[in-house]
Design a protein around this motif. Sequence first.
Motif, PDB file in Angstrom:
ATOM      1  N   LYS A   4     -11.989 117.857  70.073  1.00  0.00           N
ATOM      2  CA  LYS A   4     -10.551 117.877  69.803  1.00  0.00           C
ATOM      3  C   LYS A   4      -9.905 118.960  70.658  1.00  0.00           C
ATOM      4  O   LYS A   4     -10.320 120.119  70.621  1.00  0.00           O
ATOM      5  N   LYS A   5      -8.891 118.566  71.459  1.00  0.00           N
ATOM      6  CA  LYS A   5      -8.220 119.523  72.327  1.00  0.00           C
ATOM      7  C   LYS A   5      -7.009 120.125  71.627  1.00  0.00           C
ATOM      8  O   LYS A   5      -6.266 119.423  70.942  1.00  0.00           O
ATOM      9  N   ASP A   6      -6.823 121.412  71.807  1.00  0.00           N
ATOM     10  CA  ASP A   6      -5.641 122.092  71.286  1.00  0.00           C
ATOM     11  C   ASP A   6      -4.450 121.767  72.189  1.00  0.00           C
ATOM     12  O   ASP A   6      -4.605 121.622  73.398  1.00  0.00           O
ATOM     13  N   PRO A   7      -3.243 121.685  71.600  1.00  0.00           N
ATOM     14  CA  PRO A   7      -2.063 121.468  72.442  1.00  0.00           C
ATOM     15  C   PRO A   7      -1.798 122.711  73.292  1.00  0.00           C
ATOM     16  O   PRO A   7      -2.251 123.810  72.954  1.00  0.00           O
ATOM     17  N   PRO A   8      -1.061 122.557  74.369  1.00  0.00           N
ATOM     18  CA  PRO A   8      -0.739 123.726  75.197  1.00  0.00           C
ATOM     19  C   PRO A   8       0.012 124.780  74.399  1.00  0.00           C
ATOM     20  O   PRO A   8       0.725 124.469  73.446  1.00  0.00           O
TER      21      PRO A   8
END
Length: 61
Positions: A4-8
Motif C-alpha cells: 500500500k502506497k502512501d499519498p504524497p
Amino acid sequence: MPEKKDPPWWLTLLKLLIGLIVIVWGTGALLQWAAQFDSEPPKTGTSDWGIARDSPIPSKR
C-alpha cells in the motif's frame, strides 16, 4: 499482498488545510447564525444591588 502506497505529502497537507478551513468557517458561520437569536437588550453599566456602589474606603462609624 500488494504494497500500500502512501499519498504524497503535499496531498496530505492540502487535505489538512482544507479541513482546517472548513472547521474555522463552519464555526464562524454557526456563531453568526446563533447571534441572530440573541434578542436580549444589552445591560446598562449601573447596578443597584450588592456591593457595586459601596465605597472602597471603610467608614469610621
